[in-house]
Design an enzyme around this catalytic site. Structure first.
Site, short mmCIF file in Angstrom:
data_model
loop_
_atom_site.label_atom_id
_atom_site.label_comp_id
_atom_site.label_asym_id
_atom_site.label_seq_id
_atom_site.Cartn_x
_atom_site.Cartn_y
_atom_site.Cartn_z
N GLU A 185 0.83 -1.22 0.00
CA GLU A 185 0.00 0.00 0.00
C GLU A 185 0.86 1.26 0.00
O GLU A 185 0.48 2.27 0.59
CB GLU A 185 -0.98 0.00 1.19
CG GLU A 185 -2.00 -1.13 1.12
CD GLU A 185 -3.05 -1.09 2.22
OE1 GLU A 185 -3.00 -0.19 3.08
OE2 GLU A 185 -3.92 -1.98 2.21
N GLU A 292 -5.68 -7.70 -1.01
CA GLU A 292 -6.49 -7.50 0.20
C GLU A 292 -7.82 -6.94 -0.24
O GLU A 292 -7.85 -6.03 -1.08
CB GLU A 292 -5.88 -6.43 1.12
CG GLU A 292 -4.87 -6.89 2.11
CD GLU A 292 -4.38 -5.74 2.99
OE1 GLU A 292 -5.20 -4.91 3.44
OE2 GLU A 292 -3.17 -5.69 3.24
#
Ligand code: BMA
Length: 362
Positions: A185, A292
């Site tokens: 991320e 995710e």
């Protein structure tokens, strides 16, 4: 005749992809080569379902209990996510309370039972001593690289992770292959390695330093996953900080749905991000994943067949990983548990031929 030709071409394409699929690490163990092949070959069957910390705890239990997925769908997930945050400090348990000795045993159980292990790492901030979310300084990445004041501290952290990876052994004493997904991320700015916290060169150097250090310590039982944050708009944006084909094996992104009202945005984002990563995966012989996802607290009881499956079903991704069901935060869950409102829809989801749970890949 035309159809037979088409099927033949598809099969040839598949076998070409399978043989082109090699781990980036030229010294990867045979088990890693096999894992890589398994990931590619399951794409032909469907999409594997994954869950973070599935065997360690669930919505209403901790340590001693049975997977929320197994209790609701009737089968375990195919992919098991684990989290190493705090291991680098020498702590006995992860930041989410999973004792590392138990984690190792569970990783072994997964491997023995034909499942796939994936490891994430919310590494503490080596400069400030606070956690991964401490973004008070833009100098952290610089400080951990060679020449930086925290390089020695960071090397110790990497050593602990490398030792953990090298301690994952099967019955015969052979290393268990795992997928490792560090520095994730990074297109957002909420971790110390995020977009506004370091330069492009520093971020890439962080990746290379990590992988080189592991390999120098003899870690060759790993496939590496590169996974960005959500809301990506272009391949250029996706690749801006890509550390290189010679390091990365899997490419993916994290994307969540925010509340019931977030459905349209979620569907659009997934479709846009898939259209970015899938051509890259094909060109570069990488394995695509949705690294995710989830809809926290599952406010839509038909989410599984009504939103998630339509969002991903047509894409050749190896797996989708749903985030954790915390035992100590009642609303922080992403998978159903007994009595939860989406259980019956989740059972329908499990029955779809192309949703792959553990038994489907054994
Ligand atoms: C976040 C949350 C946190 C957790 C962290 C690392 O998304 O689930 O509660 O500590 O991941 O697993």
């Amino acid at each position: 005749m035309k159809n037979i030709l088409l099927i033949l071409i598809c099969f040839l394409g598949f076998f070409a992809q399978l043989s082109a699929q090699k781990p980036a690490d030229t010294k990867a163990t045979k088990a890693v080569v096999d894992l890589s092949k398994k990931l590619v070959s399951t794409i032909q069957k469907g999409i594997m379902i994954g869950h973070q910390d599935d065997l360690a705890y669930g919505h209403s239990w901790n340590s001693e209990g049975v997977s929320d997925v197994k209790q609701t769908a009737g089968d375990f997930p195919a992919v098991f996510g684990w989290e190493l945050g705090d291991l680098e400090l020498g702590n006995p348990a992860s930041l989410d309370g999973v004792v590392f000795v138990n984690m190792k045993n569970k990783i072994k159980w997964v491997y023995d039972n034909g499942g796939i292990n994936e490891i994430s790492w919310h590494c503490n901030n080596p400069l400030t001593g606070k956690n991964a979310w401490d973004v008070s300084s833009k100098l952290v990445v610089k400080s951990v690289l060679p020449g930086g004041g925290k390089n020695e501290v960071f090397v110790k952290m990497l050593d602990r992770v490398a030792d953990f990876l090298l301690s994952l052994k099967d019955e015969k004493g052979e290393l268990i292959p795992v997928i490792f997904r560090p520095w994730h991320e990074h297109t957002g700015s909420w971790f110390w390695w995020g977009q506004n916290l370091c330069s492009k060169d520093e971020y890439i150097a962080l990746w290379k330093y990590t992988v080189n250090h592991f390999q120098a310590k003899g870690v060759h039982n790993v496939l590496y996953a590169y996974s960005t944050g959500s809301g990506l708009k272009s391949a250029n944006e996706y690749l801006e900080r890509y550390p290189g084909d010679e390091i990365v094996d899997l490419i993916g992104f994290d994307e969540y749905q925010g509340g019931i009202a977030g459905k349209d945005r979620y569907l659009k984002s997934i479709s846009q991000e898939m259209s970015i990563i899938l051509p890259l995966a094909k060109e570069r012989h990488k394995i695509a994943i949705l690294s995710e996802t989830g809809s926290e607290s599952l406010p839509d009881s038909k989410w599984w067949t009504g939103t998630l499956w339509p969002a991903i079903k047509d894409y050749p991704i190896a797996y989708v990983l749903f985030w954790r069901n915390a035992h100590d935060k009642p609303t922080h869950y992403y998978m159903p548990f007994p009595g939860e409102a989406s259980v019956s829809d989740f059972k329908e989801f499990e029955k779809i031929d192309r949703t792959l749970f553990l038994k489907d890949i054994q």
